[in-house]
Design an enzyme around this catalytic site. Structure first.
Site, PDB file in Angstrom:
ATOM      1  N   CYS A 104      32.636  27.751  43.533  1.00 13.55           N
ATOM      2  CA  CYS A 104      32.384  29.134  44.101  1.00 13.55           C
ATOM      3  C   CYS A 104      31.073  29.295  44.861  1.00 13.55           C
ATOM      4  O   CYS A 104      30.099  29.028  44.163  1.00 13.55           O
ATOM      5  CB  CYS A 104      32.541  30.173  42.915  1.00 13.55           C
ATOM      6  SG  CYS A 104      32.613  31.929  43.457  1.00 13.55           S
ATOM      7  N   LYS A 143      36.327  22.025  39.105  1.00 12.75           N
ATOM      8  CA  LYS A 143      36.352  22.396  40.623  1.00 12.75           C
ATOM      9  C   LYS A 143      35.119  22.364  41.448  1.00 12.75           C
ATOM     10  O   LYS A 143      33.926  22.986  40.723  1.00 12.75           O
ATOM     11  CB  LYS A 143      37.009  23.427  40.536  1.00 12.75           C
ATOM     12  CG  LYS A 143      37.263  24.039  41.795  1.00 12.75           C
ATOM     13  CD  LYS A 143      38.489  25.205  41.771  1.00 12.75           C
ATOM     14  CE  LYS A 143      38.859  25.778  43.155  1.00 12.75           C
ATOM     15  NZ  LYS A 143      37.654  26.384  43.858  1.00 12.75           N
TER      16      LYS A 143
HETATM   17  C1  LIG Z   1      39.113  36.049  46.825  1.00 18.78           C
HETATM   18  C2  LIG Z   1      38.617  34.396  46.424  1.00 18.78           C
HETATM   19  C3  LIG Z   1      38.295  34.419  45.076  1.00 18.78           C
HETATM   20  C4  LIG Z   1      37.764  33.288  44.684  1.00 18.78           C
HETATM   21  N1  LIG Z   1      37.292  32.951  43.207  1.00 18.78           N
HETATM   22  C5  LIG Z   1      37.195  31.754  42.726  1.00 18.78           C
HETATM   23  C6  LIG Z   1      36.849  31.578  41.491  1.00 18.78           C
HETATM   24  O1  LIG Z   1      36.918  32.718  40.517  1.00 18.78           O
HETATM   25  N2  LIG Z   1      36.736  30.388  41.249  1.00 18.78           N
HETATM   26  C7  LIG Z   1      36.653  29.252  41.962  1.00 18.78           C
HETATM   27  O2  LIG Z   1      36.581  28.217  41.685  1.00 18.78           O
HETATM   28  N3  LIG Z   1      37.053  29.478  42.938  1.00 18.78           N
HETATM   29  C8  LIG Z   1      37.366  30.736  43.684  1.00 18.78           C
HETATM   30  N4  LIG Z   1      37.699  30.785  45.075  1.00 18.78           N
HETATM   31  C9  LIG Z   1      38.015  29.736  45.973  1.00 18.78           C
HETATM   32  C10 LIG Z   1      39.334  29.058  45.902  1.00 18.78           C
HETATM   33  O3  LIG Z   1      39.580  28.639  44.749  1.00 18.78           O
HETATM   34  C11 LIG Z   1      39.429  28.123  46.812  1.00 18.78           C
HETATM   35  O4  LIG Z   1      38.655  27.030  46.496  1.00 18.78           O
HETATM   36  C12 LIG Z   1      39.339  28.388  47.977  1.00 18.78           C
HETATM   37  O5  LIG Z   1      39.762  29.620  48.526  1.00 18.78           O
HETATM   38  C13 LIG Z   1      39.581  27.458  49.313  1.00 18.78           C
HETATM   39  O6  LIG Z   1      41.137  27.189  49.094  1.00 18.78           O
HETATM   40  P1  LIG Z   1      42.148  28.179  50.277  1.00 18.78           P
HETATM   41  O7  LIG Z   1      41.882  27.537  51.450  1.00 18.78           O
HETATM   42  O8  LIG Z   1      43.495  27.342  49.844  1.00 18.78           O
HETATM   43  O9  LIG Z   1      42.186  29.602  50.264  1.00 18.78           O
HETATM   44  C14 LIG Z   1      37.984  31.972  45.502  1.00 18.78           C
HETATM   45  C15 LIG Z   1      38.479  32.342  46.676  1.00 18.78           C
HETATM   46  C16 LIG Z   1      38.891  33.550  47.162  1.00 18.78           C
HETATM   47  C17 LIG Z   1      39.184  33.611  48.655  1.00 18.78           C
END
Ligand SMILES: Cc1cc2nc3c(=O)[nH]c(=O)nc-3n(C[C@H](O)[C@H](O)[C@H](O)COP(=O)(O)O)c2cc1C
Length: 332
Positions: A104, A143
């Site tokens: 994150c 992660k």
């Molecule tokens: C609104 C939002 C909240 C997220 N919260 C977390 C989280 O709590 N923990 C985490 O490891 N990643 C978090 N992420 C990252 C996502 O798990 C992911 O790694 C990232 O969005 C890229 O994947 P995507 O392109 O499929 O969205 C968050 C992403 C978004 C958009």
């Protein structure tokens, strides 16, 4: 051939995982995605400091009632002892997999470096991994991003460290911490990580179509995929991707009647999970995502966002879809 995704003793029904998203992957959304074909759904992150768990937000985040196995709970923080304690307590509350958040980009959680900021301090990463793995007898996963900036892509080093510490699977988002969510995810570093460790690796970042899913799996050699934003307002993306991976053909898009039914059930779940007041508010962003591909929805959304009553939300969605099916343009 589709990869078989395993995490410790668990063989997932398929290799598609709902990525953890704070404020999005609550219990109603996780259950919905599982129903729509996801093989696993990771919870929203729980802050490691248990002194903060008395809040209503934390309590709802730790509610896993009725969730299919295995239940994966993500913890976030920067202190090894605190994270170990959080892992232990969450295992007692029913977590079957603990996922550590080093992905994150938020700068700080509880005034400490956490999430992907940790990747800069490899010694601390090692301490955290060892502390959490030895605190619980359930699988621990990690992660992370590809590194903390483009000159310092240290995901491979951390992956090796994780494997040696007893981490059972890795998820890698193809961006560095400094990238935030800008630019396109890259998959070369994920492929390098996959080639350098023996534990399962899940690829993540910008996977929004069946073709992209197939490409990323083939390009990285990953054991599975994490899908985040692509599932917002489109929880059926999991069955669409699975169908394409298995047959090479596209599943027809869900008809409007089905989209309406899924959305109405999702709303009802949110209202009952959070209670009326909070449920109504949380429903707004999901409705926005479901309707974002409909031209006229913006007008509708601004009106919908003013509704404070759950029944009124339900009726208003029913009217919206009735008009859409009749080919009417929605007039605010
Ligand atoms: C609104 C939002 C909240 C997220 N919260 C977390 C989280 O709590 N923990 C985490 O490891 N990643 C978090 N992420 C990252 C996502 O798990 C992911 O790694 C990232 O969005 C890229 O994947 P995507 O392109 O499929 O969205 C968050 C992403 C978004 C958009």
């Amino acid at each position: 051939m589709l990869p078989t995704a395993k995490i410790g003793p668990y063989t997932l029904p398929n290799p598609l995982i709902v990525a953890p998203m704070a404020g999005v992957t609550d219990r109603p959304f996780r259950l919905l995605c599982r129903r729509m074909g996801a093989g696993l759904a990771v919870s929203e992150m729980v802050i490691a400091d248990s002194k903060l768990w008395h809040t209503r937000k934390s309590r709802t985040r730790m509610n896993h009632q009725g969730e299919p196995e295995p239940r994966s709970v993500q913890i976030a923080g920067g202190d090894p002892d605190m994270l170990a304690d959080a892992a232990r307590q969450n295992a007692e509350f029913g977590a079957q997999i603990i996922d550590i958040n080093m992905g994150c980009p938020a700068k700080k959680v509880c005034n400490k470096a956490a999430g992907s900021a940790l990747m800069k301090d490899e010694k601390l990463v090692q301490e955290i991994l060892e502390a959490v793995v030895s605190a619980v007898d359930i699988p621990v996963t990690l992660k992370m991003r590809t590194g903390w900036d483009r000159d310092n892509r240290n995901a491979k080093t951390i992956a090796k460290m994780a494997e040696d510490a007893g981490i059972q699977a890795l998820a890698v988002h193809g961006r560095t911490r400094a990238d935030k969510y800008l630019g396109d995810a890259e998959y070369d570093t994920i492929a390098e990580v996959k080639a350098s460790v023996g534990i399962p690796v899940f690829a993540n970042g910008d996977i929004t179509t069946p073709e992209k899913a197939r490409h990323v799996l083939a390009y990285t050699g990953a054991d599975g995929l994490l899908i985040g934003r692509g599932a917002q307002g489109r929880p059926w993306i999991f069955r669409e991707i699975m169908h394409f991976l298995e047959t090479g053909e596209h599943l027809a898009a869900p008809p409007l009647t089905e989209v309406e039914q899924i959305l109405q059930e999702h709303l009802a779940e949110l209202h009952s999970f959070y209670g009326e007041k909070m449920g109504v508010r949380i429903a707004r962003k999901h409705v926005g995502w479901y309707l974002q591909t409909h031209d006229e929805s913006k007008q509708f959304r601004s009106r919908f966002n003013g509704i404070e009553d759950p029944l009124e939300q339900k009726d208003s969605i029913a009217q919206y879809f009735a008009r859409l099916r009749n080919g009417e343009v929605f007039a605010a």
